[in-house]
Design a protein around this motif. Structure first.
Motif, PDB file in Angstrom:
ATOM      1  N   CYS A 188       0.914  -1.363   0.622  1.00  0.00           N
ATOM      2  CA  CYS A 188      -0.421   0.248  -0.328  1.00  0.00           C
ATOM      3  C   CYS A 188       0.796   1.272  -0.134  1.00  0.00           C
ATOM      4  CB  CYS A 188      -0.637   0.198   1.229  1.00  0.00           C
ATOM      5  SG  CYS A 188      -2.306  -1.215   1.550  1.00  0.00           S
ATOM      6  N   GLN A 189       2.428   1.587  -0.098  1.00  0.00           N
ATOM      7  CA  GLN A 189       3.176   2.215   0.593  1.00  0.00           C
ATOM      8  C   GLN A 189       3.450   2.406  -0.761  1.00  0.00           C
ATOM      9  OE1 GLN A 189       5.114   1.954   4.313  1.00  0.00           O
ATOM     10  NE2 GLN A 189       3.418   2.778   5.479  1.00  0.00           N
ATOM     11  N   PHE A 190       4.205   1.316  -1.577  1.00  0.00           N
ATOM     12  CA  PHE A 190       4.581   0.970  -2.117  1.00  0.00           C
ATOM     13  C   PHE A 190       3.671   2.787  -3.844  1.00  0.00           C
ATOM     14  CE2 PHE A 190       5.691   0.323  -7.255  1.00  0.00           C
ATOM     15  CZ  PHE A 190       6.652   0.004  -6.624  1.00  0.00           C
ATOM     16  N   PRO A 191       4.683   3.273  -4.182  1.00  0.00           N
ATOM     17  CA  PRO A 191       4.050   4.340  -5.554  1.00  0.00           C
ATOM     18  C   PRO A 191       3.956   3.545  -6.423  1.00  0.00           C
ATOM     19  CG  PRO A 191       6.586   4.637  -5.016  1.00  0.00           C
ATOM     20  CD  PRO A 191       6.556   3.025  -3.757  1.00  0.00           C
TER      21      PRO A 191
ATOM     22  N   ALA B 177      -5.493  12.450  13.554  1.00  0.00           N
ATOM     23  CA  ALA B 177      -6.684  11.567  12.676  1.00  0.00           C
ATOM     24  C   ALA B 177      -6.983  10.896  12.814  1.00  0.00           C
ATOM     25  CB  ALA B 177      -5.700  12.276  11.775  1.00  0.00           C
ATOM     26  N   GLY B 178      -6.833  10.169  13.700  1.00  0.00           N
ATOM     27  CA  GLY B 178      -7.273   8.730  13.989  1.00  0.00           C
ATOM     28  C   GLY B 178      -6.065   7.510  12.878  1.00  0.00           C
TER      29      GLY B 178
ATOM     30  N   TYR C  69      -3.171   8.052   3.217  1.00  0.00           N
ATOM     31  CA  TYR C  69      -1.971   8.833   3.893  1.00  0.00           C
ATOM     32  C   TYR C  69      -2.598   9.945   4.388  1.00  0.00           C
ATOM     33  CZ  TYR C  69       0.552   5.812   0.214  1.00  0.00           C
ATOM     34  OH  TYR C  69       1.194   5.373  -0.681  1.00  0.00           O
ATOM     35  N   LEU C  70      -1.385  10.498   5.186  1.00  0.00           N
ATOM     36  CA  LEU C  70      -1.707  12.102   5.329  1.00  0.00           C
ATOM     37  C   LEU C  70      -2.561  12.660   4.516  1.00  0.00           C
ATOM     38  CD1 LEU C  70       1.194  12.876   7.417  1.00  0.00           C
ATOM     39  CD2 LEU C  70      -0.762  11.880   9.320  1.00  0.00           C
TER      40      LEU C  70
END
Length: 213
Positions: A69-72, A142-143, A165-166
C-alpha cells in the motif's frame, strides 16, 4: 428381641457398605471431573498456541500488505503489475482525499475484467471512503492510518487491508481469500493418523457458516 437384633446387625453391615459405595461413587465422579478439567486445560493451552501462531502469520501478512500500500502506485499499469506479481493480493484500489475512486478507473472500457468484478463484489463498501477512515481520537489526532475492513460476499467473509496517507489518499488491497486460508492451514498442527496414540482430539477450521474448510 431376635428381630431387633437382626435389624441392628443389618444396620451394622449395611451402613458401612452404603458409606463405602457412596464414597466410591463420589471419588469416581471427582476423578472424572478432574480428568475432564485437565483435558480442557490441555485443549485450551493447545488452542492458545495455535492462536498465537495464526496471530504471527497475520502480523507478517499485514507488514507485507503495508509495504504494498505504501509502494508508489502512480498509474494503472504499475498497480496491475503489483497485483499480478503478488499471490496475496487480489485487487488494489486507490481513493483520493474526498473518497473518489481513482483506481480502478471507472470510465467505460478502462477497467480489466478482474477490476470490474472487484467493483461489483465490493459495492457495499463505497460511501465516500468513510469505511477506510477512523474518527479522530480524544486528543484531536487523525485516527488510525491503516486497518482491516471485512465484508461478506459469496460463501464467506472477505478482507481488505488499507492505508491512509496524511494527505487523505487511501490505498487498499483486497486479500486473496483462498491464499490466506491456505497460509493459515499451513500453520495448523498436522493431523494425526487414525489410530495414533497421540490422537486425543480433532482441530477443525470452519468458515463463518459452520462449514468445515
Amino acid at each position: 428381641m431376635k428381630t431387633k437384633l437382626n435389624v441392628i446387625l443389618l444396620l451394622i453391615v449395611a451402613v458401612p457398605l452404603g458409606l463405602i459405595a457412596w464414597l466410591g461413587v463420589k471419588t469416581a465422579r471427582d476423578e472424572q471431573e478432574r480428568v475432564q478439567m485437565r483435558f480442557r486445560e490441555l485443549l485450551t493451552g493447545r488452542l492458545a498456541d495455535i492462536r498465537e501462531g495464526i496471530g504471527r502469520l497475520m502480523a507478517q501478512r499485514e507488514r507485507e500488505l503495508l509495504k504494498i500500500c505504501q509502494f508508489p502506485l502512480a498509474d494503472p499499469d504499475t498497480i496491475r503489475g503489483v497485483v499480478a506479481s503478488n499471490r496475496l493480493v487480489r485487487q488494489i484500489f486507490v481513493l483520493d482525499a474526498a473518497g473518489k475512486m481513482i483506481h480502478p478507473p471507472l470510465q467505460e472500457g478502462a477497467m480489466t475484467r478482474g477490476e470490474s468484478e472487484f467493483i461489483v463484489r465490493t459495492r457495499s463498501l463505497w460511501g465516500g471512503g468513510e469505511a477506510f477512515r477512523r474518527p479522530p481520537d480524544e486528543r484531536g489526532g487523525a485516527g488510525e492510518l491503516h486497518g482491516w475492513r471485512t465484508w461478506f460476499w459469496g460463501e464467506g467473509i472477505n478482507l481488505i487491508f488499507w492505508w491512509r496517507y496524511l494527505s487523505g489518499r487511501v490505498v487498499g488491497a483486497e486479500v486473496d481469500r483462498m491464499t490466506l486460508m491456505s497460509d493459515i492451514i499451513a500453520v495448523l498442527p498436522a493431523t494425526e493418523a487414525a489410530g495414533s496414540a497421540r490422537m486425543d482430539g480433532r482441530l477443525v477450521l470452519a468458515e463463518t457458516g459452520g462449514k468445515v474448510i
